[in-house]
Scaffold this active site. Sequence first.
Site, PDB file in Angstrom:
ATOM      1  N   ASP A  28       0.837  -1.203   0.000  1.00 31.70           N
ATOM      2  CA  ASP A  28       0.000   0.000   0.000  1.00 31.70           C
ATOM      3  C   ASP A  28       0.873   1.256   0.000  1.00 31.70           C
ATOM      4  OD1 ASP A  28      -2.306   1.487   0.045  1.00 31.70           O
ATOM      5  OD2 ASP A  28      -2.711   1.173   2.172  1.00 31.70           O
ATOM      6  N   ASN A  30       1.362   3.399  -2.899  1.00 31.22           N
ATOM      7  CA  ASN A  30       1.923   3.837  -4.181  1.00 31.22           C
ATOM      8  C   ASN A  30       1.394   5.220  -4.580  1.00 31.22           C
ATOM      9  OD1 ASN A  30       3.060   1.330  -4.292  1.00 31.22           O
ATOM     10  ND2 ASN A  30       1.738   0.534  -5.914  1.00 31.22           N
ATOM     11  N   ARG A  32       0.176   7.630  -2.641  1.00 22.65           N
ATOM     12  CA  ARG A  32       0.720   8.717  -1.806  1.00 22.65           C
ATOM     13  C   ARG A  32       2.179   9.000  -2.154  1.00 22.65           C
ATOM     14  NH1 ARG A  32      -1.168   5.865   3.441  1.00 22.65           N
ATOM     15  NH2 ARG A  32      -1.778   4.363   1.863  1.00 22.65           N
ATOM     16  N   ARG A  41      -0.595   8.901 -10.203  1.00 27.29           N
ATOM     17  CA  ARG A  41      -0.598   7.659  -9.423  1.00 27.29           C
ATOM     18  C   ARG A  41       0.119   6.489 -10.128  1.00 27.29           C
ATOM     19  NH1 ARG A  41      -3.971   7.279  -5.256  1.00 27.29           N
ATOM     20  NH2 ARG A  41      -4.253   5.082  -5.686  1.00 27.29           N
ATOM     21  N   HIS A  45       2.812   3.277  -8.955  1.00 28.19           N
ATOM     22  CA  HIS A  45       2.697   1.829  -9.172  1.00 28.19           C
ATOM     23  C   HIS A  45       3.944   1.295  -9.885  1.00 28.19           C
ATOM     24  CE1 HIS A  45      -1.280   2.092  -7.656  1.00 28.19           C
ATOM     25  NE2 HIS A  45      -1.808   2.666  -8.711  1.00 28.19           N
ATOM     26  N   GLU A  75     -12.040  -4.638  -5.740  1.00 26.56           N
ATOM     27  CA  GLU A  75     -12.513  -3.257  -5.533  1.00 26.56           C
ATOM     28  C   GLU A  75     -11.714  -2.272  -6.394  1.00 26.56           C
ATOM     29  OE1 GLU A  75     -11.715  -5.439  -3.026  1.00 26.56           O
ATOM     30  OE2 GLU A  75     -13.789  -5.901  -2.483  1.00 26.56           O
ATOM     31  N   ASN A  76     -10.467  -2.636  -6.724  1.00 28.07           N
ATOM     32  CA  ASN A  76      -9.641  -1.736  -7.542  1.00 28.07           C
ATOM     33  C   ASN A  76     -10.210  -1.531  -8.948  1.00 28.07           C
ATOM     34  OD1 ASN A  76      -6.430  -2.876  -6.176  1.00 28.07           O
ATOM     35  ND2 ASN A  76      -7.775  -1.223  -5.494  1.00 28.07           N
ATOM     36  N   ILE A 203      -7.269  -4.988   6.957  1.00 30.65           N
ATOM     37  CA  ILE A 203      -7.020  -6.222   6.203  1.00 30.65           C
ATOM     38  C   ILE A 203      -7.542  -6.091   4.774  1.00 30.65           C
ATOM     39  CG2 ILE A 203      -7.472  -8.717   6.129  1.00 30.65           C
ATOM     40  CD1 ILE A 203      -7.010  -8.886   8.960  1.00 30.65           C
ATOM     41  N   SER A 204      -8.502  -5.185   4.548  1.00 30.35           N
ATOM     42  CA  SER A 204      -8.967  -4.854   3.193  1.00 30.35           C
ATOM     43  C   SER A 204      -9.348  -6.070   2.347  1.00 30.35           C
ATOM     44  CB  SER A 204      -7.913  -4.014   2.455  1.00 30.35           C
ATOM     45  OG  SER A 204      -7.698  -2.807   3.123  1.00 30.35           O
TER      46      SER A 204
HETATM   47  C1  FPP Z   1      -1.904   0.158  -3.359  1.00 29.64           C
HETATM   48  O1  FPP Z   1      -1.467   1.484  -3.365  1.00 29.64           O
HETATM   49  C2  FPP Z   1      -1.283  -0.585  -4.442  1.00 29.64           C
HETATM   50  C3  FPP Z   1      -1.957  -1.110  -5.512  1.00 29.64           C
HETATM   51  C4  FPP Z   1      -3.408  -0.979  -5.673  1.00 29.64           C
HETATM   52  C5  FPP Z   1      -1.261  -1.809  -6.613  1.00 29.64           C
HETATM   53  C6  FPP Z   1      -0.038  -2.580  -6.272  1.00 29.64           C
HETATM   54  C7  FPP Z   1       0.771  -2.734  -7.506  1.00 29.64           C
HETATM   55  C8  FPP Z   1       2.113  -2.743  -7.594  1.00 29.64           C
HETATM   56  C9  FPP Z   1       2.965  -2.707  -6.412  1.00 29.64           C
HETATM   57  C10 FPP Z   1       2.831  -2.753  -8.903  1.00 29.64           C
HETATM   58  C11 FPP Z   1       2.635  -3.907  -9.742  1.00 29.64           C
HETATM   59  C12 FPP Z   1       2.776  -5.191  -9.038  1.00 29.64           C
HETATM   60  C13 FPP Z   1       3.041  -6.333  -9.667  1.00 29.64           C
HETATM   61  C14 FPP Z   1       3.062  -7.597  -8.910  1.00 29.64           C
HETATM   62  C15 FPP Z   1       3.308  -6.357 -11.088  1.00 29.64           C
HETATM   63  P1  FPP Z   1      -2.524   2.652  -3.489  1.00 29.64           P
HETATM   64  O2  FPP Z   1      -2.623   3.027  -4.928  1.00 29.64           O
HETATM   65  O3  FPP Z   1      -3.825   2.263  -2.860  1.00 29.64           O
HETATM   66  O4  FPP Z   1      -1.818   3.782  -2.664  1.00 29.64           O
HETATM   67  P2  FPP Z   1      -2.495   4.954  -1.817  1.00 29.64           P
HETATM   68  O5  FPP Z   1      -3.240   4.295  -0.697  1.00 29.64           O
HETATM   69  O6  FPP Z   1      -1.318   5.746  -1.349  1.00 29.64           O
HETATM   70  O7  FPP Z   1      -3.381   5.721  -2.746  1.00 29.64           O
END
Ligand code: FPP
Length: 250
Positions: A28, A30, A32, A41, A45, A75-76, A203-204
Amino acid sequence: MLSTNAADLLAQIRVHGAVPRHVAIIMDGNGRWARERRMPRPYGHRSGMRAVREVVEGAVEAGLEVLSLFAFSQENWQRPPAEITALMSLLEEYVAREADELHQRGVRVCALGALERLTPEASAAVARVMAQTAGNDRITLNLFVSYSARAELVRAARLLAEDAAAGRVDASAIDEAAFASRLYTASCPDPDLLIRTSGEQRISNFLLWQLAYAELFISPVLWPDFTRAELYGAIRDFQLRERRFGRVPA
Ligand code: FPP
C-alpha cells in the site's frame, strides 16, 4: 548487492533459524508516494514494481516457502480507467520482464483471483509465466490479482454445494479442511506473517480465512520505498514473537 543493514538482518534471521513459511503483503502507498512527488498515481505503481522485484529476491534468499502479494483487488476495478489500464500493463510488463529470472531462481508463480476479468494481454502473460514456472519448488510467489477474499469464500461455498449436490461429498462431513481445499490457496500453508505498508491498519478483504492466526506487521514505509531490509526487519520482529494459537504459554 545487499545493503549492510539487509545483510546484518539476514544473518540474524539465519542465526535464529525458523523463518515464517508464508509471508503475505498488502502493498500500500503507491498513490501517496507519487503524490508526494507531484506525479500521477501510475508513476507510484511503476516504482512499486521495483520493490516487488527486491522483495521477491529477498524472500528467496531468506528461504520462505510462499510469498503472497496483493497486487490488485476486485474493488480496484472501480478506480479511474487510466489507472486500471496502467496496473494491467504493469502486471503484463512485470511477468514478461521477470519471467526468465524468476524461473532461474526456482520461483513458481501463481496468479490467484477472478482472472477472467483481466485484459487478454495480462491474462496471456500470466498464463505463460505460470506454465513456465509450474515445475519450480524453491518458493511459490502468489500474485493476487482481481482478488476479493469474500468472493473467494463464496466461491468455495459454491464449489462445496455443487459437490454435495452431485453426491461427491457428504454435507454432514464438511469440515475446515474440506473448505480450505476449495480456496485458491489450497496447496499453501496459511500465512504466518502479514505485512501491510504505508501505516494503514486494515485487512482490506485480503485472505480473510487464511490470516486467522497470522502475526500482523504494519510498516510506516510507503510501498515503493519498501526494501529487502524492511522485509528482513519484519521477519526478525516475527521471530521475536510468541505465537500461541489460542493456547496458554508453554
Ligand atoms: C496500493 O497502493 C497498491 C496497488 C493498488 C497496486 C499494487 C501494484 C504494484 C505494487 C505494482 C505492480 C505489481 C506487480 C506484482 C506487477 P494505493 O494506490 O492504494 O496507494 P495509496 O493508498 O497511497 O493511494
